[in-house]
Structure formats: C-alpha cells, structure tokens
Design a protein around this motif. Sequence first.
Motif, mmCIF file in Angstrom:
data_model
loop_
_atom_site.group_PDB
_atom_site.id
_atom_site.type_symbol
_atom_site.label_atom_id
_atom_site.label_comp_id
_atom_site.label_asym_id
_atom_site.label_seq_id
_atom_site.Cartn_x
_atom_site.Cartn_y
_atom_site.Cartn_z
ATOM 1 N N LEU A 90 -35.059 -11.370 -7.426
ATOM 2 C CA LEU A 90 -35.464 -10.408 -8.469
ATOM 3 C C LEU A 90 -34.653 -10.592 -9.746
ATOM 4 C CD1 LEU A 90 -35.647 -7.191 -6.228
ATOM 5 C CD2 LEU A 90 -37.606 -8.346 -7.293
ATOM 6 N N THR A 91 -33.341 -10.772 -9.594
ATOM 7 C CA THR A 91 -32.478 -10.886 -10.778
ATOM 8 C C THR A 91 -32.759 -12.191 -11.514
ATOM 9 O OG1 THR A 91 -30.814 -9.659 -9.544
ATOM 10 C CG2 THR A 91 -30.085 -10.674 -11.576
ATOM 11 N N PHE A 92 -32.893 -13.272 -10.751
ATOM 12 C CA PHE A 92 -33.194 -14.578 -11.361
ATOM 13 C C PHE A 92 -34.511 -14.487 -12.149
ATOM 14 C CE2 PHE A 92 -35.175 -18.701 -11.495
ATOM 15 C CZ PHE A 92 -34.142 -19.570 -11.791
ATOM 16 N N SER A 93 -35.550 -13.954 -11.520
ATOM 17 C CA SER A 93 -36.879 -13.925 -12.145
ATOM 18 C C SER A 93 -36.905 -13.026 -13.372
ATOM 19 C CB SER A 93 -37.926 -13.423 -11.142
ATOM 20 O OG SER A 93 -37.902 -14.213 -9.999
ATOM 21 N N THR A 94 -36.146 -11.940 -13.330
ATOM 22 C CA THR A 94 -36.140 -11.002 -14.457
ATOM 23 C C THR A 94 -35.316 -11.566 -15.612
ATOM 24 O OG1 THR A 94 -36.297 -9.192 -12.866
ATOM 25 C CG2 THR A 94 -35.568 -8.610 -15.101
ATOM 26 N N LEU A 95 -34.131 -12.043 -15.296
ATOM 27 C CA LEU A 95 -33.190 -12.501 -16.320
ATOM 28 C C LEU A 95 -33.708 -13.730 -17.079
ATOM 29 C CD1 LEU A 95 -30.303 -11.877 -17.338
ATOM 30 C CD2 LEU A 95 -29.441 -13.473 -15.635
ATOM 31 N N TYR A 96 -34.334 -14.642 -16.344
ATOM 32 C CA TYR A 96 -34.717 -15.924 -16.954
ATOM 33 C C TYR A 96 -36.229 -16.050 -17.185
ATOM 34 C CZ TYR A 96 -29.998 -17.400 -15.516
ATOM 35 O OH TYR A 96 -28.638 -17.511 -15.343
ATOM 36 N N ARG A 97 -36.951 -14.932 -17.200
ATOM 37 C CA ARG A 97 -38.417 -15.038 -17.233
ATOM 38 C C ARG A 97 -38.950 -15.737 -18.484
ATOM 39 N NH1 ARG A 97 -37.076 -9.769 -18.473
ATOM 40 N NH2 ARG A 97 -38.175 -8.784 -20.228
ATOM 41 N N ASP A 98 -38.140 -15.756 -19.568
ATOM 42 C CA ASP A 98 -38.640 -16.451 -20.766
ATOM 43 C C ASP A 98 -38.299 -17.942 -20.740
ATOM 44 O OD1 ASP A 98 -35.950 -16.228 -21.033
ATOM 45 O OD2 ASP A 98 -35.967 -15.693 -23.159
ATOM 46 N N ARG A 99 -37.692 -18.425 -19.632
ATOM 47 C CA ARG A 99 -37.311 -19.852 -19.595
ATOM 48 C C ARG A 99 -38.313 -20.717 -18.825
ATOM 49 N NH1 ARG A 99 -31.124 -20.021 -20.109
ATOM 50 N NH2 ARG A 99 -30.747 -17.975 -21.041
ATOM 51 N N PHE A 100 -39.262 -20.062 -18.141
ATOM 52 C CA PHE A 100 -40.257 -20.868 -17.409
ATOM 53 C C PHE A 100 -41.644 -20.250 -17.565
ATOM 54 C CE2 PHE A 100 -37.900 -18.108 -14.460
ATOM 55 C CZ PHE A 100 -38.911 -17.286 -13.982
ATOM 56 N N ALA A 101 -42.682 -21.100 -17.391
ATOM 57 C CA ALA A 101 -44.053 -20.598 -17.506
ATOM 58 C C ALA A 101 -44.328 -19.603 -16.379
ATOM 59 C CB ALA A 101 -45.023 -21.771 -17.421
ATOM 60 N N ARG A 102 -45.226 -18.651 -16.633
ATOM 61 C CA ARG A 102 -45.437 -17.561 -15.671
ATOM 62 C C ARG A 102 -45.835 -18.046 -14.285
ATOM 63 N NH1 ARG A 102 -48.595 -12.682 -18.615
ATOM 64 N NH2 ARG A 102 -48.807 -11.950 -16.473
ATOM 65 N N ASP A 103 -46.563 -19.157 -14.214
ATOM 66 C CA ASP A 103 -46.961 -19.637 -12.883
ATOM 67 C C ASP A 103 -46.033 -20.744 -12.366
ATOM 68 O OD1 ASP A 103 -47.685 -21.424 -14.764
ATOM 69 O OD2 ASP A 103 -49.719 -21.778 -14.018
ATOM 70 N N GLU A 104 -44.875 -20.880 -13.018
ATOM 71 C CA GLU A 104 -43.954 -21.942 -12.575
ATOM 72 C C GLU A 104 -42.577 -21.387 -12.251
ATOM 73 O OE1 GLU A 104 -43.947 -25.066 -15.478
ATOM 74 O OE2 GLU A 104 -46.066 -25.514 -15.114
ATOM 75 N N ASN A 105 -42.522 -20.232 -11.643
ATOM 76 C CA ASN A 105 -41.232 -19.648 -11.260
ATOM 77 C C ASN A 105 -40.495 -20.632 -10.335
ATOM 78 O OD1 ASN A 105 -39.155 -18.129 -9.992
ATOM 79 N ND2 ASN A 105 -40.256 -16.234 -10.471
ATOM 80 N N PRO A 106 -39.250 -21.000 -10.671
ATOM 81 C CA PRO A 106 -38.506 -21.948 -9.815
ATOM 82 C C PRO A 106 -38.383 -21.489 -8.359
ATOM 83 C CG PRO A 106 -37.392 -21.685 -11.919
ATOM 84 C CD PRO A 106 -38.502 -20.664 -11.899
ATOM 85 N N LEU A 107 -38.625 -20.209 -8.099
ATOM 86 C CA LEU A 107 -38.582 -19.728 -6.711
ATOM 87 C C LEU A 107 -39.659 -20.372 -5.845
ATOM 88 C CD1 LEU A 107 -38.052 -15.905 -7.146
ATOM 89 C CD2 LEU A 107 -36.580 -17.431 -5.831
ATOM 90 N N LEU A 108 -40.682 -20.924 -6.506
ATOM 91 C CA LEU A 108 -41.747 -21.567 -5.726
ATOM 92 C C LEU A 108 -41.265 -22.890 -5.128
ATOM 93 C CD1 LEU A 108 -44.673 -20.852 -8.208
ATOM 94 C CD2 LEU A 108 -44.090 -19.585 -6.126
ATOM 95 N N ALA A 109 -40.189 -23.446 -5.716
ATOM 96 C CA ALA A 109 -39.714 -24.760 -5.254
ATOM 97 C C ALA A 109 -38.289 -24.758 -4.714
ATOM 98 C CB ALA A 109 -39.816 -25.760 -6.405
ATOM 99 N N SER A 110 -37.544 -23.687 -4.954
ATOM 100 C CA SER A 110 -36.153 -23.614 -4.476
ATOM 101 C C SER A 110 -35.918 -22.263 -3.823
ATOM 102 C CB SER A 110 -35.171 -23.753 -5.643
ATOM 103 O OG SER A 110 -35.369 -24.953 -6.327
#
Length: 339
Positions: A90-110
């Motif tokens: 939750l913290t990663f996705s909220t804090l860095y949401r402007d650094r990746f495209a909406r459908d490319e959250n790094p959580l999908l791969a790590s």
Amino acid sequence: MDTAEISKAKLVSLTQDAEKSWDDELQQLVETLPREQGWRVSNLYLYQGFWCTALTLKPLISFQTHFQAFDSDVIVATFPKCGTTWLKALTFSTLYRDRFARDENPLLASTPHQLVRFLEQDVYVNNPCQDLDDICVYNKPRLFSTHVPYASLPTSIEDSRSKIVYLCRNPMDMFVSLWHFAEKLRDENKELPSLDEAFDKSCRGIHVFGPFFDHVLGYWKVAQENPDKILFLKYEDLKEDISSQLKQLAVFLRVPFTEDEEEQGVVEEIAKVCSFENLKELEVNKKGLDVIRIPHKDFFRKGKVGDWKNYLTPSMVEHLQKLIQQKLENSGLTFKLSL
Ligand SMILES: Nc1ncnc2c1ncn2[C@@H]1O[C@H](COP(=O)(O)OS(=O)(=O)O)[C@@H](OP(=O)(O)O)[C@H]1O
C-alpha cells in the motif's frame, strides 16, 4: 603485485581483521544477554528489551550504527505478522504512484518485500556500509521497512523529519498467524512447541521482536505525541474501510490524492492491486524464496480478521483478553477482535 594491488590486499585483510574482532565482540555480547528457548530457532536473546535471534543481532547493530535517515525517508514499521506485506504494498503504491503507468505497478512483477526492503534482516545482512540509494527502487523519498521497536531505531530516524507508518493487528490474530508461519518454516528435524507452549511464550512476550505489547505501545505513544512523525494504523481498520485509510496514508506521506485521482478511481485501484486476493494469486508471490530463504507464498495465508476463533481455546481467549486489558489500560489503544 603493484601498489594498487598491495593496498587492495591490505584493505581486504584489514576488513577481515575488523570483521573478526567485530564477530568476537558480538560473541561476547551474546554471551551476556538473557536467553530463552525460541519457537523455531534454538535461542532468543534479550537485547535492548526485545527478543531476537543471534543471527539478527549483527545486521541489527549495523543498522543501528550506520543508518543515516534523510528528512524525506519513509519507514514502514510493524510487529511481525501484523500485515507488513500489505502495508509495504500500500505504501509503495501510494507514495510512488506518479512514477509508473497505472497498469504497470511494479507489484505485478516483484514481491512487496523486494520492493520495500527490511533494514535489519535484509539490507544490512551482507554489507554494513552499502549505498542505500542503490537498494531502493525509487529515491527521494526512499522507502524502507523494519520490525525494530521504536526505542531501538537508529537515532537519526528520530532526529530527522523522516516519517514512519506503523501497522498493528489484534494480538489474537497476530499469534495465530505467527504460529502458522513458524509451522510452515519448521525445520523437518525439529519439533515446534505445542500451540499451548507457544501461546504461553507469546503471552510472556517471548517471540522475535517481542514483547508484542511493548512494541505496539512504543510506537503508539510517539504517534500520540507526534502524529506528524508516526501514522498509527490497524489491520482491522484497513480491512473495514481501505479507501479512507489509504486517503489518510496519502495525506500523511505528503502525496494526497487529488480530486481528479479520486474521480478516476485511483484509490480503489491501489486497494485492489494490494488486496490479499490479488497479491496471493500473482505468479511472483507464488514461487521463489526471499533473501532469508522464506518462500514468497508463505507471506499469504488467510488474510482475515478473527481467524483466532478457529484455533484458540476459551481459556486462551479469556487469558489474552485479560492481558490486553491489563497491558493497554489507560493507553487509549484498543483492538477489534472481529469485524
Ligand atoms: N494484501 C494483504 N491483505 C491482507 N492481509 C495480508 C495481505 N498480505 C498478507 N497478509 C496477511 O498478513 C499476515 C502476514 O503478516 P506480515 O506480512 O506482517 O508477515 S511478516 O512480518 O512480513 O513476516 C498473514 O496473515 P494470516 O493470514 O492471518 O496468517 C497474511 O495472510
């Protein structure tokens, strides 16, 4: 050998000497610490008022000695089994949401633990003085995590304007989760204590980073005095109303959701990506081992509030209820045991 090679060899030998003398000092320290039989490991040691394994001590002290917090740092802090994996996501996705495209959250791969690394049981395990910028996925702000009690964090965390997001969970579900985790990681040749014995140890505060109540109250008190420093969250509240909790988290992290983002469903999208149901089913979380060789899948079990009802006997529940009352008296902190 040329001069450069000689000085390199000398440096290696000096480092090895320093390592050896440091290991000797550590060994001497371990011998002076109060000791108790652990659940999964042979011994736990009482260091600065909390229990840890001998293996954790070295990186823990490196973390305490070398970590220099920046004002912009964010630290995710938890007691084990209180929702660390979820809070990291939750913290990663909220804090860095402007650094990746909406459908490319790094959580999908790590995994959440690869994206937000533990300071004392990952980052400082192999190299006490490494460049921390290299180990963060994004910088400014840097995002780390820890299980270390507030009073034992490096002083620069307290002295800087860095922020801490703390997540706690009711102790009944925490205990049941920890019990299952210990069972999954059990060494085939080693008997685990029975549920009764583990429960007794847990009530006496003997588990890694325990006592639980000291841990929770340590962060709770600072959060009351300085809400700008620590955001104190509860697993049960996240389960009950993730959207409002996420908005609170974003404000605390100084990246509030804009009206546009809210209208576009960004909050709900983050909640969904980080949900137990989604993370558990991602390939990356189903296979492989983490840095301390724990299978990624073992961080996901049921993800429910109230699972303790399936495991604790009425007398255990009564005992723990009394303990909760006694430990939290006059603190203002309460736990929801079910939803
Ligand atoms: N995304 C998400 N949402 C809700 N709950 C989740 C999520 N991810 C993990 N979990 C549940 O959290 C428990 C594991 O705790 P931790 O992540 O703190 O473990 S650890 O301290 O990092 O080892 C463990 O709880 P139990 O299911 O009760 O054992 C996990 O299932």
